[in-house]
Motif scaffolding. Sequence first.
Motif, PDB file in Angstrom:
ATOM      1  N   VAL A 138      -3.162  -5.343  -4.547  1.00 20.90           N
ATOM      2  CA  VAL A 138      -4.207  -4.345  -4.368  1.00 20.90           C
ATOM      3  C   VAL A 138      -3.589  -3.015  -3.969  1.00 20.90           C
ATOM      4  CG1 VAL A 138      -5.977  -6.014  -3.703  1.00 20.90           C
ATOM      5  CG2 VAL A 138      -4.545  -4.985  -1.951  1.00 20.90           C
ATOM      6  N   THR A 139      -4.368  -1.970  -4.102  1.00 18.29           N
ATOM      7  CA  THR A 139      -3.999  -0.662  -3.585  1.00 18.29           C
ATOM      8  C   THR A 139      -5.148  -0.161  -2.720  1.00 18.29           C
ATOM      9  OG1 THR A 139      -3.280   1.574  -4.137  1.00 18.29           O
ATOM     10  CG2 THR A 139      -4.856   0.564  -5.632  1.00 18.29           C
ATOM     11  N   HIS A 140      -4.790   0.485  -1.620  1.00 18.50           N
ATOM     12  CA  HIS A 140      -5.776   1.006  -0.684  1.00 18.50           C
ATOM     13  C   HIS A 140      -5.523   2.500  -0.530  1.00 18.50           C
ATOM     14  CE1 HIS A 140      -7.980   1.637   3.071  1.00 18.50           C
ATOM     15  NE2 HIS A 140      -8.636   0.520   2.778  1.00 18.50           N
ATOM     16  N   ASP A 141      -6.590   3.288  -0.473  1.00 18.02           N
ATOM     17  CA  ASP A 141      -6.450   4.742  -0.380  1.00 18.02           C
ATOM     18  C   ASP A 141      -5.692   5.185   0.865  1.00 18.02           C
ATOM     19  OD1 ASP A 141      -7.843   4.945  -2.728  1.00 18.02           O
ATOM     20  OD2 ASP A 141      -9.740   5.528  -1.793  1.00 18.02           O
ATOM     21  N   ARG A 142      -5.789   4.434   1.951  1.00 20.10           N
ATOM     22  CA  ARG A 142      -5.139   4.834   3.201  1.00 20.10           C
ATOM     23  C   ARG A 142      -3.794   4.133   3.420  1.00 20.10           C
ATOM     24  NH1 ARG A 142      -7.823   4.272   9.197  1.00 20.10           N
ATOM     25  NH2 ARG A 142      -6.077   5.139  10.338  1.00 20.10           N
ATOM     26  N   TYR A 143      -3.721   2.826   3.091  1.00 23.20           N
ATOM     27  CA  TYR A 143      -2.540   2.030   3.423  1.00 23.20           C
ATOM     28  C   TYR A 143      -1.545   1.870   2.281  1.00 23.20           C
ATOM     29  CZ  TYR A 143      -5.619   0.800   7.283  1.00 23.20           C
ATOM     30  OH  TYR A 143      -6.474   0.854   8.355  1.00 23.20           O
ATOM     31  N   GLY A 191       3.225  -4.763   3.818  1.00 20.85           N
ATOM     32  CA  GLY A 191       4.662  -4.676   4.034  1.00 20.85           C
ATOM     33  C   GLY A 191       5.011  -4.542   5.500  1.00 20.85           C
ATOM     34  N   SER A 192       4.728  -3.417   6.101  1.00 28.39           N
ATOM     35  CA  SER A 192       5.075  -3.195   7.498  1.00 28.39           C
ATOM     36  C   SER A 192       4.008  -3.723   8.457  1.00 28.39           C
ATOM     37  CB  SER A 192       5.286  -1.701   7.756  1.00 28.39           C
ATOM     38  OG  SER A 192       4.089  -0.993   7.471  1.00 28.39           O
ATOM     39  N   HIS A 193       2.799  -3.943   7.975  1.00 30.53           N
ATOM     40  CA  HIS A 193       1.731  -4.444   8.837  1.00 30.53           C
ATOM     41  C   HIS A 193       0.645  -5.115   7.989  1.00 30.53           C
ATOM     42  CE1 HIS A 193       0.551  -0.401   7.590  1.00 30.53           C
ATOM     43  NE2 HIS A 193      -0.698  -0.756   7.784  1.00 30.53           N
ATOM     44  N   GLN A 194      -0.180  -5.935   8.654  1.00 30.37           N
ATOM     45  CA  GLN A 194      -1.303  -6.588   7.995  1.00 30.37           C
ATOM     46  C   GLN A 194      -2.596  -5.982   8.520  1.00 30.37           C
ATOM     47  OE1 GLN A 194      -1.049 -10.801   8.553  1.00 30.37           O
ATOM     48  NE2 GLN A 194       0.646 -11.028   7.128  1.00 30.37           N
ATOM     49  N   VAL A 195      -3.563  -5.801   7.617  1.00 36.52           N
ATOM     50  CA  VAL A 195      -4.829  -5.175   7.983  1.00 36.52           C
ATOM     51  C   VAL A 195      -5.973  -6.049   7.485  1.00 36.52           C
ATOM     52  CG1 VAL A 195      -6.275  -3.125   7.711  1.00 36.52           C
ATOM     53  CG2 VAL A 195      -3.800  -2.886   7.776  1.00 36.52           C
ATOM     54  N   ARG A 196      -6.973  -6.264   8.374  1.00 41.56           N
ATOM     55  CA  ARG A 196      -8.200  -6.967   7.994  1.00 41.56           C
ATOM     56  C   ARG A 196      -9.188  -5.925   7.492  1.00 41.56           C
ATOM     57  NH1 ARG A 196     -13.081  -8.117  10.602  1.00 41.56           N
ATOM     58  NH2 ARG A 196     -14.054 -10.037   9.868  1.00 41.56           N
ATOM     59  N   ILE A 197      -9.622  -6.073   6.248  1.00 40.69           N
ATOM     60  CA  ILE A 197     -10.518  -5.101   5.631  1.00 40.69           C
ATOM     61  C   ILE A 197     -11.827  -5.809   5.296  1.00 40.69           C
ATOM     62  CG2 ILE A 197     -10.831  -3.528   3.696  1.00 40.69           C
ATOM     63  CD1 ILE A 197      -7.773  -3.316   3.590  1.00 40.69           C
TER      64      ILE A 197
END
Length: 75
Positions: free
Chosen positions: A33-38, A59-65
């Motif tokens: 996926v691609t995210h506008d912010r991350y 890569g450097s961190h995981q985010v719950r979206i």
Amino acid sequence: MTKSAAVRRHLPTSPFTARPEAPRKHFALGDRVTHDRYGLGRVVGVEGSDESAVLVDFGSHQVRITQPYTAMYKL
């Protein structure tokens, strides 16, 4: 005597017009996926059967979206 059915015209500013829903986005484990912010990432977790949230590894961190995933797109 014949009666003709009048055609009802809806004004664009009417609060009673139903707006079409945008199609829901679906993500599965392993999707890129691609995210506008991350930026670029990979889906590593999906919460619930209705996909209410996804966990993405950037890569450097995981985010719950959470839904509605407006800033995230499947590659």
